[in-house]
Design an enzyme around this catalytic site. Structure first.
Site, PDB file in Angstrom:
ATOM      1  N   LEU A 199      -5.669  -6.158 -24.294  1.00  0.00           N
ATOM      2  CA  LEU A 199      -6.370  -7.337 -23.806  1.00  0.00           C
ATOM      3  C   LEU A 199      -7.758  -7.458 -24.438  1.00  0.00           C
ATOM      4  O   LEU A 199      -8.182  -8.548 -24.820  1.00  0.00           O
ATOM      5  CB  LEU A 199      -6.478  -7.278 -22.278  1.00  0.00           C
ATOM      6  CG  LEU A 199      -7.101  -8.462 -21.562  1.00  0.00           C
ATOM      7  CD1 LEU A 199      -6.368  -9.761 -21.884  1.00  0.00           C
ATOM      8  CD2 LEU A 199      -7.113  -8.223 -20.058  1.00  0.00           C
ATOM      9  N   GLY A 200      -8.486  -6.359 -24.511  1.00  0.00           N
ATOM     10  CA  GLY A 200      -9.769  -6.361 -25.189  1.00  0.00           C
ATOM     11  C   GLY A 200     -10.967  -6.639 -24.307  1.00  0.00           C
ATOM     12  O   GLY A 200     -11.853  -7.402 -24.682  1.00  0.00           O
ATOM     13  N   HIS A 215       0.810  -1.218   0.000  1.00  0.00           N
ATOM     14  CA  HIS A 215       0.000   0.000   0.000  1.00  0.00           C
ATOM     15  C   HIS A 215       0.842   1.266   0.000  1.00  0.00           C
ATOM     16  O   HIS A 215       0.336   2.354  -0.267  1.00  0.00           O
ATOM     17  CB  HIS A 215      -1.000  -0.001   1.174  1.00  0.00           C
ATOM     18  CG  HIS A 215      -0.413   0.223   2.528  1.00  0.00           C
ATOM     19  ND1 HIS A 215      -0.267  -0.786   3.462  1.00  0.00           N
ATOM     20  CD2 HIS A 215       0.036   1.345   3.135  1.00  0.00           C
ATOM     21  CE1 HIS A 215       0.238  -0.300   4.570  1.00  0.00           C
ATOM     22  NE2 HIS A 215       0.439   0.992   4.399  1.00  0.00           N
ATOM     23  N   ASP A 223       0.133  -7.684   1.305  1.00  0.00           N
ATOM     24  CA  ASP A 223       0.542  -6.282   1.481  1.00  0.00           C
ATOM     25  C   ASP A 223       2.059  -6.149   1.498  1.00  0.00           C
ATOM     26  O   ASP A 223       2.633  -5.430   2.319  1.00  0.00           O
ATOM     27  CB  ASP A 223      -0.068  -5.704   2.762  1.00  0.00           C
ATOM     28  CG  ASP A 223       0.030  -4.176   2.802  1.00  0.00           C
ATOM     29  OD1 ASP A 223       0.205  -3.571   1.725  1.00  0.00           O
ATOM     30  OD2 ASP A 223      -0.061  -3.598   3.896  1.00  0.00           O
ATOM     31  N   GLY A 269       3.581   6.653   8.116  1.00  0.00           N
ATOM     32  CA  GLY A 269       4.959   6.677   7.645  1.00  0.00           C
ATOM     33  C   GLY A 269       5.749   5.473   8.100  1.00  0.00           C
ATOM     34  O   GLY A 269       6.810   5.155   7.548  1.00  0.00           O
ATOM     35  N   ASN A 270       5.247   4.747   9.119  1.00  0.00           N
ATOM     36  CA  ASN A 270       5.924   3.543   9.598  1.00  0.00           C
ATOM     37  C   ASN A 270       5.651   2.318   8.718  1.00  0.00           C
ATOM     38  O   ASN A 270       6.285   1.275   8.908  1.00  0.00           O
ATOM     39  CB  ASN A 270       5.504   3.203  11.029  1.00  0.00           C
ATOM     40  CG  ASN A 270       6.291   3.955  12.082  1.00  0.00           C
ATOM     41  OD1 ASN A 270       5.728   4.667  12.900  1.00  0.00           O
ATOM     42  ND2 ASN A 270       7.618   3.817  12.043  1.00  0.00           N
ATOM     43  N   SER A 271       4.707   2.407   7.799  1.00  0.00           N
ATOM     44  CA  SER A 271       4.406   1.267   6.930  1.00  0.00           C
ATOM     45  C   SER A 271       5.666   0.755   6.256  1.00  0.00           C
ATOM     46  O   SER A 271       6.405   1.513   5.626  1.00  0.00           O
ATOM     47  CB  SER A 271       3.418   1.683   5.834  1.00  0.00           C
ATOM     48  OG  SER A 271       2.113   1.731   6.309  1.00  0.00           O
TER      49      SER A 271
END
Length: 464
Positions: A364-365, A194, A224, A302-304
């Site tokens: 891809l369509g 994330h 994640d 910010g610690n992620s």
């Protein structure tokens, strides 16, 4: 809508929810999570001389059939909206601020990933950065800070206005990362998906204060996790002398009540250190398919992607989310390192790809729409990208993809939205064959299947 043109839609309705989960960049970017445990051929990467980690697979959750019309209420994509959540909510802990689109003045090369043949790189429980049996917090901080990095990103996002129009902004975000290895040409860092999933630019700042342009090598929204790399040729010798590959510990051996230390780029100010204990193990919430470590060590925006450490200075978790409520304190969550070693192995050994020129982009369509976690839970549809229409004679049709199928992975990497599928396709040229995994309804249950799709030229490309 006309055939021959790919149309992508996103469900972006929200409502307050007492137990909503927020994903990434304080929720300006929303990511659902899907299973991503398909077997991948290993990439050819030189075995790192320092640190490695071992492998772990995320579980597959079957989906049972429910009709789209079973409930008469409106479908919502995500209830966890920044500034719009009632009561408590889980937050992905990356920090960010918004700027107008016209403030964007530069870009960098964007990358995705694929697999290639290979000698594999892996994490292990040993490292060149040795530690003792039980240290004080100051010693741990001194030993481990050279292994933790600050990550700063920018991304273009859309927000819907009150009168129905959409407006684009440049969002700047911050997170953290952990140095976990290197190959012949790259220094490898793990962070949260994330933090970087929608990034157009990524920069990494090391312990010596030097910043470098980085690339997103691979991502997995299911767990994640993401791998970010900096080219070794770009890193100064002085920086290399100041950084270390982290020591990896055994999260399975953690005990409730054991002291831990968290290091990360809190609020984007640079590295900071907090302490606490393991409050609980095997906690589950909708931000991750992997049972999490709960801690009361302060984990802030910010610690992620930062490190959760035992008192030997070993990484036993990757900080990921926190519970936010005026009545709740000290509920942070980290991904246990041992539980995701297999997935990290796979992500570390993917080959970094360059974004292809628009004129060479494979087609891809299909027309499609996002199936968010809320939609999935309400109607029993797998999370991912719902195919609403397939263009005649397109690459998707030739591969057997049909309307009402739900695409969950491209090239073995899970996807959570139509926008993410569009972004992934930017790295595949006309004529390339890419594995696409989808789920379809059979006998009242969803069945998973993977097909190889050879991308075609967009028939409308010359009409633009």
């Amino acid at each position: 809508m006309s055939q021959g043109t790919e149309h992508y839609y996103n469900n972006n309705y929200q409502q307050p929810n007492q137990n909503a989960y927020n994903y990434g960049q304080n929720n300006y970017y929303q990511n659902g999570f899907q299973n991503a445990d398909a077997e991948q051929p290993k990439a050819k990467v030189k075995k790192a001389k320092k640190q490695r980690v071992k492998k772990a697979k995320s579980p597959k959750t079957p989906h049972n059939k429910r009709t789209f019309w079973k409930k008469g209420v409106a479908v919502v994509a995500s209830a966890a909206v920044f500034g719009g959540v009632a009561g408590g909510a889980f937050y992905g802990i990356a920090g960010n601020q918004i700027k107008k689109l016209d403030a964007l003045t530069n870009t960098t090369t964007e990358v995705a990933s694929t697999t290639s043949a290979a000698t594999t790189q892996s994490l292990s429980l040993t490292s060149t950065a040795s530690v003792g049996n039980g240290m004080d917090v100051s010693t741990i901080a001194e030993n481990v800070m050279p292994s933790v990095v600050a990550i700063n990103i920018s991304a273009i996002v859309e927000q819907q206005g009150m009168f129905g129009y959409t407006q684009q902004y440049e969002a700047e975000g911050s997170g953290s990362g952990i140095i976990i290895g290197e190959n012949d040409s790259e220094l490898l860092m793990v962070t949260n998906n994330h933090v970087v999933s929608d990034a157009t630019t990524v920069n990494v700042t090391f312990a010596d204060g030097e910043s470098y342009e980085a690339q997103v090598k691979s991502t997995d929204s299911d767990t994640d996790l993401a791998i970010v790399v900096v080219k070794l040729s770009d890193i100064k010798e002085s920086t290399m002398n100041q950084i270390k590959i982290a020591t990896i510990g055994d999260s399975d051996s953690l005990k409730v009540g054991e002291q831990v230390v968290a290091i990360g780029n809190a609020l984007g100010y640079g590295q900071s250190v907090t302490t606490g204990i393991v409050s609980a193990k095997d906690r589950t919430n909708s931000t991750n398919t992997t049972p999490l470590i709960q801690t009361d060590a302060a984990i802030n925006p910010g610690n992620s992607g930062g490190a959760l450490l035992n008192m030997k200075g070993e990484v036993i978790g990757i900080n990921s989310s926190k519970y936010s409520d005026t009545t709740v304190e000290g509920m942070g969550y980290a991904i246990p390192i041992t539980a995701v070693q297999d997935r990290l192995d796979d992500l570390m050994n993917r080959q970094t790809r360059e974004k292809v020129d628009e004129s060479e982009k494979g087609y891809l369509g299909i027309s499609c729409a996002t199936v968010s976690s809320d939609v999935s839970e309400a109607y029993g549809i797998p999370e991912g990208v719902l195919v609403t229409d397939v263009a005649s004679k397109s690459a998707a049709e030739k591969a057997g993809i049909k309307a009402n199928y739900v695409i969950t992975k491209i090239d073995g990497q899970s996807i959570s939205s139509a926008e993410e599928l569009t972004e992934k396709l930017n790295y595949y040229a006309v004529g390339e064959t890419v594995p696409i995994t989808y789920e379809y309804l059979k006998d009242d249950a969803y069945v998973e299947k993977t097909v190889d799709v050879t991308l075609m030229e967009n028939p409308n490309a010359n009409n633009k």
